[in-house]
Design a protein around this motif. Sequence first.
Motif, PDB file in Angstrom:
ATOM      1  N   TYR A  39      -5.494  -0.134   7.064  1.00  0.00           N
ATOM      2  CA  TYR A  39      -5.817   1.078   6.315  1.00  0.00           C
ATOM      3  C   TYR A  39      -6.440   0.814   4.952  1.00  0.00           C
ATOM      4  O   TYR A  39      -5.831   1.101   3.922  1.00  0.00           O
ATOM      5  N   PHE A  47      -9.479   6.256  11.284  1.00  0.00           N
ATOM      6  CA  PHE A  47      -8.324   6.943  11.871  1.00  0.00           C
ATOM      7  C   PHE A  47      -8.574   8.448  11.907  1.00  0.00           C
ATOM      8  O   PHE A  47      -8.257   9.123  12.901  1.00  0.00           O
ATOM      9  N   GLY A  86       3.191   8.224   4.736  1.00  0.00           N
ATOM     10  CA  GLY A  86       1.991   7.902   5.517  1.00  0.00           C
ATOM     11  C   GLY A  86       1.133   9.143   5.667  1.00  0.00           C
ATOM     12  O   GLY A  86       0.674   9.477   6.749  1.00  0.00           O
ATOM     13  N   SER A  87       0.891   9.799   4.538  1.00  0.00           N
ATOM     14  CA  SER A  87       0.328  11.151   4.556  1.00  0.00           C
ATOM     15  C   SER A  87      -1.144  11.201   4.929  1.00  0.00           C
ATOM     16  O   SER A  87      -1.612  12.238   5.416  1.00  0.00           O
ATOM     17  N   GLY A  88      -1.903  10.127   4.676  1.00  0.00           N
ATOM     18  CA  GLY A  88      -3.340  10.145   4.993  1.00  0.00           C
ATOM     19  C   GLY A  88      -4.017  11.337   4.330  1.00  0.00           C
ATOM     20  O   GLY A  88      -3.865  11.554   3.124  1.00  0.00           O
ATOM     21  N   LYS A  92      -2.920  18.214   8.688  1.00  0.00           N
ATOM     22  CA  LYS A  92      -1.998  19.083   9.433  1.00  0.00           C
ATOM     23  C   LYS A  92      -0.893  19.632   8.535  1.00  0.00           C
ATOM     24  O   LYS A  92      -0.350  20.704   8.789  1.00  0.00           O
ATOM     25  N   ASP A 113       1.227   7.146   0.445  1.00  0.00           N
ATOM     26  CA  ASP A 113       0.388   6.387   1.382  1.00  0.00           C
ATOM     27  C   ASP A 113      -0.079   5.103   0.712  1.00  0.00           C
ATOM     28  O   ASP A 113      -0.182   5.033  -0.513  1.00  0.00           O
ATOM     29  N   VAL A 114      -0.373   4.088   1.525  1.00  0.00           N
ATOM     30  CA  VAL A 114      -0.951   2.836   0.998  1.00  0.00           C
ATOM     31  C   VAL A 114      -2.427   2.979   0.705  1.00  0.00           C
ATOM     32  O   VAL A 114      -2.984   2.193  -0.058  1.00  0.00           O
ATOM     33  N   SER A 115      -3.069   3.920   1.353  1.00  0.00           N
ATOM     34  CA  SER A 115      -4.515   4.051   1.232  1.00  0.00           C
ATOM     35  C   SER A 115      -4.830   4.949   0.037  1.00  0.00           C
ATOM     36  O   SER A 115      -4.852   6.174   0.127  1.00  0.00           O
ATOM     37  N   GLY A 140       1.949   3.813  -2.314  1.00  0.00           N
ATOM     38  CA  GLY A 140       3.013   2.868  -2.008  1.00  0.00           C
ATOM     39  C   GLY A 140       3.132   2.608  -0.523  1.00  0.00           C
ATOM     40  O   GLY A 140       2.417   3.194   0.296  1.00  0.00           O
ATOM     41  N   ASP A 141       4.066   1.723  -0.233  1.00  0.00           N
ATOM     42  CA  ASP A 141       4.299   1.262   1.130  1.00  0.00           C
ATOM     43  C   ASP A 141       5.655   1.828   1.564  1.00  0.00           C
ATOM     44  O   ASP A 141       6.669   1.596   0.909  1.00  0.00           O
ATOM     45  N   PHE A 142       5.650   2.579   2.669  1.00  0.00           N
ATOM     46  CA  PHE A 142       6.910   3.234   3.029  1.00  0.00           C
ATOM     47  C   PHE A 142       7.985   2.254   3.529  1.00  0.00           C
ATOM     48  O   PHE A 142       9.120   2.650   3.730  1.00  0.00           O
ATOM     49  N   LEU A 160       4.767  12.264   9.970  1.00  0.00           N
ATOM     50  CA  LEU A 160       4.058  12.880  11.090  1.00  0.00           C
ATOM     51  C   LEU A 160       3.160  11.872  11.805  1.00  0.00           C
ATOM     52  O   LEU A 160       3.092  10.691  11.457  1.00  0.00           O
ATOM     53  N   GLY A 161       2.438  12.364  12.803  1.00  0.00           N
ATOM     54  CA  GLY A 161       1.391  11.573  13.445  1.00  0.00           C
ATOM     55  C   GLY A 161       1.911  10.534  14.427  1.00  0.00           C
ATOM     56  O   GLY A 161       1.128   9.745  14.956  1.00  0.00           O
ATOM     57  N   THR A 163       3.565   8.033  13.529  1.00  0.00           N
ATOM     58  CA  THR A 163       3.479   6.744  12.827  1.00  0.00           C
ATOM     59  C   THR A 163       4.758   5.924  12.997  1.00  0.00           C
ATOM     60  O   THR A 163       4.709   4.690  12.984  1.00  0.00           O
TER      61      THR A 163
HETATM   62  C1  SAM Z   1      -1.307   6.986  12.056  1.00  0.00           C
HETATM   63  S1  SAM Z   1      -1.861   7.439  10.456  1.00  0.00           S
HETATM   64  C2  SAM Z   1      -1.140   9.074  10.294  1.00  0.00           C
HETATM   65  C3  SAM Z   1      -1.777   9.901   9.214  1.00  0.00           C
HETATM   66  C4  SAM Z   1      -1.216  11.336   9.110  1.00  0.00           C
HETATM   67  N1  SAM Z   1       0.194  11.327   8.735  1.00  0.00           N
HETATM   68  C5  SAM Z   1      -1.388  12.079  10.414  1.00  0.00           C
HETATM   69  O1  SAM Z   1      -0.378  12.517  10.979  1.00  0.00           O
HETATM   70  O2  SAM Z   1      -2.523  12.250  10.851  1.00  0.00           O
HETATM   71  C6  SAM Z   1      -0.821   6.425   9.474  1.00  0.00           C
HETATM   72  C7  SAM Z   1      -0.903   6.662   7.971  1.00  0.00           C
HETATM   73  O3  SAM Z   1       0.106   5.865   7.361  1.00  0.00           O
HETATM   74  C8  SAM Z   1      -0.466   5.079   6.319  1.00  0.00           C
HETATM   75  N2  SAM Z   1       0.280   3.826   6.325  1.00  0.00           N
HETATM   76  C9  SAM Z   1       0.262   2.832   7.258  1.00  0.00           C
HETATM   77  N3  SAM Z   1       1.133   1.868   6.945  1.00  0.00           N
HETATM   78  C10 SAM Z   1       1.717   2.278   5.778  1.00  0.00           C
HETATM   79  C11 SAM Z   1       2.732   1.740   4.968  1.00  0.00           C
HETATM   80  N4  SAM Z   1       3.322   0.573   5.272  1.00  0.00           N
HETATM   81  N5  SAM Z   1       3.100   2.424   3.855  1.00  0.00           N
HETATM   82  C12 SAM Z   1       2.508   3.613   3.538  1.00  0.00           C
HETATM   83  N6  SAM Z   1       1.544   4.174   4.270  1.00  0.00           N
HETATM   84  C13 SAM Z   1       1.164   3.517   5.384  1.00  0.00           C
HETATM   85  C14 SAM Z   1      -1.923   4.933   6.642  1.00  0.00           C
HETATM   86  O4  SAM Z   1      -2.707   4.717   5.499  1.00  0.00           O
HETATM   87  C15 SAM Z   1      -2.220   6.265   7.343  1.00  0.00           C
HETATM   88  O5  SAM Z   1      -2.612   7.244   6.408  1.00  0.00           O
END
Ligand code: SAM
Length: 322
Positions: A39, A47, A86-88, A92, A113-115, A140-142, A160-161, A163
Amino acid sequence: MDHDTNRRTGTSIDRDDPLAELDRALRTRPRTIPPRWLYDDRGSELFDRITRLPEYYPTEAEREILATHSAMIAEVSGATTVIELGSGTSDKTRTLLDAFVVHGEIERFAPLDVSEATLLFAAEVLAERYPDLVIEPVVGDFTRHLARLPSGGTRLVAFLGGTVGNFYTDERRAFLGALADGLVAGDWLLLGVDLIKPIDRIMDAYDDSQGVTDAFIRNALAVINRDLGANFDLGNFEYVPLWDAREHRVDMRLRACDPETAHIAALGLDVVFEAGEELRVEISTKFSPGDIVAELADAGFGDAELLTDAAGDFGLVLTRRT
Ligand SMILES: C[S@@+](CC[C@H](N)C(=O)[O-])C[C@H]1O[C@@H](n2cnc3c(N)ncnc32)[C@H](O)[C@@H]1O
């Protein structure tokens, strides 16, 4: 939340250091790349394109559930702070936030989110749409930075998603435990999970005809090349999605066509691939309702209610920290 996930869970020191974690993951068999390397900004864009592919059913299914049940979720939880991990783009999530705003108790939305670029852009858009909410983006990193999330009031954490399906089983247990540790009794979790269904439909979603998933998975190598001074030959790898029937998960791999030695300067590591050797980049676990509810109970969440779309493809579990 008032604690540091790593210290509290006592998980390995690798979790504190993404480089050490990557180094170890590349030395295991099959070699693995932790998903956070997918990401960067391009990965987030790819994505986002995946979520709009006709084969990729989870996004629309989850949107349908949110459209049907968000008003109930806002009312039942009465949360004053909504947190999204991981809100991206939080695309939604607007359906959920709209319902919370109508309900009238929400004060704050904190996406993590990390991104960074995607997160900050999303936060700007949300600040315009919800002028009466405090929008508090957290880079940050969850798996490591739950302590950065806001505390106070009644919180609802949305993840959500699907993940959560990207974690391996032991990582998922550690993550859910750390999340529960960081919440107080009465806080809520809204967890999106992709449900077990016929394999053909699942595999089509991860092997799309336009090759967007291939580009997304391959992007992890480009990120490592750029950020860690590596020289993976992207053209030498083919995308191979596999169904792991025992673990109920899609295993997204890259297979080296020819022998290759990739040097990663930041790790001082040479990764030697034989022809045909595979590199595991991401997994996506599919759940049975009973299994995920049991895992949540083990972690400290109770009163779980499973909400699904009409086709029963995807689930949102609404549950409460006990
Ligand atoms: C599968 S996407 C889902 C995005 C959104 N929540 C959705 O439902 O469409 C995963 C998201 O988690 C974030 N992500 C992945 N690994 C992460 C981590 N270790 N810490 C924080 N965010 C992370 C990515 O940047 C991405 O935005």
